[in-house]
Design a protein around this motif. Structure first.
Motif, PDB file in Angstrom:
ATOM      1  N   GLY A 476       0.812  -1.203   0.000  1.00 45.38           N
ATOM      2  CA  GLY A 476       0.000   0.000   0.000  1.00 45.38           C
ATOM      3  C   GLY A 476       0.851   1.260   0.000  1.00 45.38           C
ATOM      4  N   PRO A 477       0.203   2.434   0.039  1.00 47.63           N
ATOM      5  CA  PRO A 477       0.920   3.706  -0.046  1.00 47.63           C
ATOM      6  C   PRO A 477       1.685   4.018   1.244  1.00 47.63           C
ATOM      7  CG  PRO A 477      -1.405   4.097   0.385  1.00 47.63           C
ATOM      8  CD  PRO A 477      -1.260   2.622   0.161  1.00 47.63           C
ATOM      9  N   ASP A 478       2.529   5.062   1.175  1.00 51.07           N
ATOM     10  CA  ASP A 478       3.274   5.481   2.358  1.00 51.07           C
ATOM     11  C   ASP A 478       2.328   5.830   3.497  1.00 51.07           C
ATOM     12  OD1 ASP A 478       5.606   5.084   1.028  1.00 51.07           O
ATOM     13  OD2 ASP A 478       5.935   7.183   0.510  1.00 51.07           O
ATOM     14  N   LYS A 479       1.256   6.524   3.165  1.00 49.22           N
ATOM     15  CA  LYS A 479       0.252   6.856   4.172  1.00 49.22           C
ATOM     16  C   LYS A 479      -0.923   5.896   4.018  1.00 49.22           C
ATOM     17  CE  LYS A 479       1.339  11.770   4.668  1.00 49.22           C
ATOM     18  NZ  LYS A 479       0.809  13.161   4.633  1.00 49.22           N
ATOM     19  N   GLY A 480      -1.170   5.130   5.069  1.00 53.78           N
ATOM     20  CA  GLY A 480      -2.287   4.199   5.043  1.00 53.78           C
ATOM     21  C   GLY A 480      -1.885   2.769   4.732  1.00 53.78           C
ATOM     22  N   GLY A 481      -0.632   2.572   4.271  1.00 52.79           N
ATOM     23  CA  GLY A 481      -0.168   1.225   3.988  1.00 52.79           C
ATOM     24  C   GLY A 481       0.435   0.570   5.228  1.00 52.79           C
ATOM     25  N   HIS A 482       1.122  -0.571   5.017  1.00 49.24           N
ATOM     26  CA  HIS A 482       1.742  -1.242   6.155  1.00 49.24           C
ATOM     27  C   HIS A 482       2.950  -2.047   5.685  1.00 49.24           C
ATOM     28  CE1 HIS A 482      -1.004  -4.356   4.553  1.00 49.24           C
ATOM     29  NE2 HIS A 482      -0.072  -5.220   4.974  1.00 49.24           N
ATOM     30  N   TRP A 483       3.748  -2.483   6.640  1.00 49.85           N
ATOM     31  CA  TRP A 483       4.936  -3.284   6.370  1.00 49.85           C
ATOM     32  C   TRP A 483       4.619  -4.765   6.555  1.00 49.85           C
ATOM     33  CZ3 TRP A 483       8.971  -0.821   4.356  1.00 49.85           C
ATOM     34  CH2 TRP A 483       9.165   0.540   4.657  1.00 49.85           C
ATOM     35  N   GLU A 484       5.377  -5.584   5.833  1.00 48.78           N
ATOM     36  CA  GLU A 484       5.325  -7.015   6.053  1.00 48.78           C
ATOM     37  C   GLU A 484       6.747  -7.558   6.070  1.00 48.78           C
ATOM     38  OE1 GLU A 484       2.997  -8.990   3.124  1.00 48.78           O
ATOM     39  OE2 GLU A 484       1.063  -8.302   3.940  1.00 48.78           O
ATOM     40  N   VAL A 485       6.992  -8.486   6.988  1.00 51.37           N
ATOM     41  CA  VAL A 485       8.256  -9.213   6.976  1.00 51.37           C
ATOM     42  C   VAL A 485       8.066 -10.412   6.064  1.00 51.37           C
ATOM     43  CG1 VAL A 485       9.940 -10.497   8.348  1.00 51.37           C
ATOM     44  CG2 VAL A 485       8.797  -8.493   9.322  1.00 51.37           C
ATOM     45  N   ILE A 486       8.937 -10.554   5.065  1.00 52.01           N
ATOM     46  CA  ILE A 486       8.805 -11.659   4.118  1.00 52.01           C
ATOM     47  C   ILE A 486       8.992 -12.976   4.862  1.00 52.01           C
ATOM     48  CG2 ILE A 486       9.830 -12.708   2.051  1.00 52.01           C
ATOM     49  CD1 ILE A 486      10.327  -9.874   1.029  1.00 52.01           C
ATOM     50  N   GLU A 487       8.175 -13.967   4.540  1.00 55.93           N
ATOM     51  CA  GLU A 487       7.964 -15.141   5.376  1.00 55.93           C
ATOM     52  C   GLU A 487       9.247 -15.810   5.858  1.00 55.93           C
ATOM     53  OE1 GLU A 487       5.714 -17.616   7.586  1.00 55.93           O
ATOM     54  OE2 GLU A 487       4.987 -15.946   6.383  1.00 55.93           O
ATOM     55  N   GLN A 488      10.250 -15.991   4.974  1.00 56.24           N
ATOM     56  CA  GLN A 488      11.429 -16.729   5.398  1.00 56.24           C
ATOM     57  C   GLN A 488      12.254 -15.994   6.422  1.00 56.24           C
ATOM     58  OE1 GLN A 488      10.952 -15.590   2.294  1.00 56.24           O
ATOM     59  NE2 GLN A 488      12.815 -14.748   1.371  1.00 56.24           N
ATOM     60  N   ASN A 489      11.956 -14.720   6.689  1.00 56.83           N
ATOM     61  CA  ASN A 489      12.728 -13.942   7.648  1.00 56.83           C
ATOM     62  C   ASN A 489      12.018 -13.779   8.978  1.00 56.83           C
ATOM     63  OD1 ASN A 489      14.873 -13.462   5.842  1.00 56.83           O
ATOM     64  ND2 ASN A 489      13.638 -11.881   4.840  1.00 56.83           N
ATOM     65  N   LYS A 490      10.839 -14.361   9.114  1.00 55.09           N
ATOM     66  CA  LYS A 490      10.133 -14.248  10.385  1.00 55.09           C
ATOM     67  C   LYS A 490      10.740 -15.188  11.406  1.00 55.09           C
ATOM     68  CE  LYS A 490       5.598 -12.834   8.683  1.00 55.09           C
ATOM     69  NZ  LYS A 490       4.156 -13.172   8.667  1.00 55.09           N
ATOM     70  N   LYS A 491      10.598 -14.814  12.690  1.00 54.73           N
ATOM     71  CA  LYS A 491      11.055 -15.687  13.765  1.00 54.73           C
ATOM     72  C   LYS A 491      10.174 -16.918  13.845  1.00 54.73           C
ATOM     73  CE  LYS A 491      13.256 -12.607  17.071  1.00 54.73           C
ATOM     74  NZ  LYS A 491      13.226 -12.101  18.453  1.00 54.73           N
ATOM     75  N   GLY A 492      10.788 -18.041  14.185  1.00 54.29           N
ATOM     76  CA  GLY A 492      10.024 -19.242  14.390  1.00 54.29           C
ATOM     77  C   GLY A 492       8.980 -19.037  15.476  1.00 54.29           C
ATOM     78  N   GLY A 493       7.768 -19.471  15.217  1.00 51.68           N
ATOM     79  CA  GLY A 493       6.741 -19.353  16.233  1.00 51.68           C
ATOM     80  C   GLY A 493       5.929 -18.095  16.128  1.00 51.68           C
ATOM     81  N   GLU A 494       6.315 -17.167  15.258  1.00 55.56           N
ATOM     82  CA  GLU A 494       5.544 -15.922  15.148  1.00 55.56           C
ATOM     83  C   GLU A 494       4.477 -16.093  14.077  1.00 55.56           C
ATOM     84  OE1 GLU A 494       8.613 -12.424  16.490  1.00 55.56           O
ATOM     85  OE2 GLU A 494       8.104 -12.639  14.384  1.00 55.56           O
TER      86      GLU A 494
END
Length: 494
Positions: A476-494
């Motif tokens: 999404g846009p700078d205002k109103g959008g959000h961040w996502e951590v790409i799946e392979q970089n997430k901590k186990g269990g999150e």
């Protein structure tokens, strides 16, 4: 004082700062050295009639020698040292009834010497002979004279900044002119045989260039990476700065700088708002700097006040022994000003906030913050105080990492390979960003900046590179959008 009725304690207690054990063969002159050293330092007990290996040989059988030893505090010490004398019944190594002699020496407000006019000071389990300079430092520490009142060689009233004195007079409500204040208050400037004498306090508080006369009357601050000092090729100094000038400005600048170096920990509170707390209560680390300046021994000319900041502890080193009757075991209750004029001046400017109560408050605030108690040590002619933080990096919302660009880090079952082109600190910041975004995907760049301690431009560079390397993505846009951590970089269990 030890339990003198427990002969086992007298036999087995290790010799140290406040305890010594001697054979009855000791002569009067040697005993005088120990008594003088105890009186000049922290006091202590000397037990006579027990060998170094703990064997009890006693004192019976030679009344003339015993009487000579009993006269030591009065006839062999100058001035005489008050002692408490006790005889303890015992059975000696031969199985005969016998006695040992215990002399209890209290710390003295005077400087004592033996018949040869040599002064000694107890350091650990040794009685150290003091040279002239050390003896004078001890004299000042005990309040026999105040070094801040001593005239400074070569200094004249021209070395005083009268405009600065005028400002001070306005501050305290003194109606007369600056020179009158100096000549009629606190002995800042005195006249002896028609010659003006300018005191050390006058130069340190009001001088145009105090370091002209007191070269090492300054505060040096060193910030280290990690938990210990390293040298040579492993040197881990991040910052090394010194502050000098008049005492007020020097202290204020040092405090302002340290404030930028004390770490802060940010948590996500119960109300879903970030809460930031400092590593140590501000009063505590500030009090140590102020105390060091107000109570250092300015007669020790070759040493700075040192502030050492490590990842999880903070040390202040101040030249001089503890003053007066202040000791490590009574430092929360006992107060003594080595430099009363300097201390009063700093109180007028609200640097000394609670005259005589600051140390006790520091202990209380450290405890209330969940930190260990401050640690005081006296090493030779230096007082060292250490604050330890109970907070660790794992307590933070934004974890700190020690990763280097060429090292892999496992997160759960996945592995992140950091690009070799990244600057050294970027992997650490990337770890923090991944963790924060994983917990708050709508966080803004403006909210990230204070958490990471990064400027806007640098943070945007890191975020852009992390997106290029597929660590995170923006949805999404700078205002109103959000961040996502790409799946392979997430901590186990999150």
């Amino acid at each position: 004082m030890i339990d003198i009725n427990d002969i086992q304690i007298l036999q087995q207690k290790p010799e140290g700062q406040q305890f010594d054990r001697k054979s009855f063969r000791i002569d009067a002159k040697a005993l005088a050295v120990i008594v003088v050293a105890f009186a000049n330092a922290d006091g202590g007990d000397v037990v006579i009639g027990i060998e170094d290996d703990g064997r009890i040989t006693g004192i019976n059988g030679n009344e003339d020698h015993l009487n000579e030893l009993l006269r030591v505090p009065f006839d062999f010490c100058v001035p005489s040292v008050p002692v408490e004398v006790h005889f303890v019944d015992c059975t000696d190594v031969n199985g005969h009834p016998n006695r040992v002699l215990v002399m209890h020496v209290e710390p003295s407000m005077r400087v004592h010497a033996n018949q040869a006019d040599d002064a000694f000071y107890r350091v650990g389990d040794k009685s150290k002979k003091l040279n002239f300079e050390m003896r004078m430092q001890l004299f000042y520490a005990k309040g026999g004279r105040y070094y801040e009142d001593e005239p400074v060689y070569g200094a004249t009233i021209d070395d005083i900044d009268l405009d600065y004195v005028t400002q001070h007079c306005k501050k305290i409500g003194y109606a007369k002119d600056a020179e009158t204040y100096l000549r009629t208050n606190k002995g800042f400037v005195t006249t002896v045989n028609g010659v003006d004498k300018v005191s050390g306090a006058a130069i340190l508080l009001f001088g145009k260039d105090p370091q002209k006369f007191f070269q090492r009357a300054r505060i040096r601050i060193v910030r280290y990476l990690g938990e210990e000092e390293r040298f040579g090729r492993e040197m881990n100094v991040i910052k090394d700065v010194s502050f000098e000038g008049r005492i007020l400005e020097m202290t204020q600048k040092a405090i302002a700088f340290v404030d930028t170096q004390i770490r802060e920990y940010t948590f996500l509170g119960e109300d879903a708002r970030f809460v930031t707390i400092p590593q140590y209560p501000p009063f505590c680390w500030t009090e140590l700097i102020v105390n060091a300046v107000a109570h250092r021994d300015y007669s020790i000319l070759g040493t700075d006040i040192m502030v050492k900041i490590f990842d999880h502890h903070y040390i202040v080193e101040s030249p001089g022994i503890l003053p007066g009757l202040v000791r490590i075991d009574n430092i929360r209750q006992m107060h003594f000003s080595r430099n009363p004029k300097i201390a009063e001046f700093m109180q007028q400017y609200k640097l000394v906030k609670e005259f005589g109560e600051g140390v006790d408050r520091m202990f209380r605030e450290m405890a209330e913050a969940g930190n260990p108690a401050p640690e005081y040590k006296q090493v030779e002619f230096m007082v060292k105080v250490r604050l330890n933080s109970a907070l660790r990096d794992e307590d933070e919302t934004t974890e700190k990492s020690t990763l280097k660009p060429d090292i892999d880090q496992k997160k759960g079952q996945k592995t992140i390979k950091w690009p070799e082109k990244w600057p050294e600190k970027w992997p650490e910041k990337a770890c923090q960003i991944i963790d924060v975004i994983g917990k708050n995907h709508t966080i803004t760049i403006a909210e990230l900046e204070p958490l990471l301690g990064l400027g806007h431009t640098t943070l945007k560079k890191i975020l852009r590179e992390m997106q290029n390397e597929n660590f995170i993505r923006r949805v999404g846009p700078d205002k109103g959008g959000h961040w996502e951590v790409i799946e392979q970089n997430k901590k186990g269990g999150e």
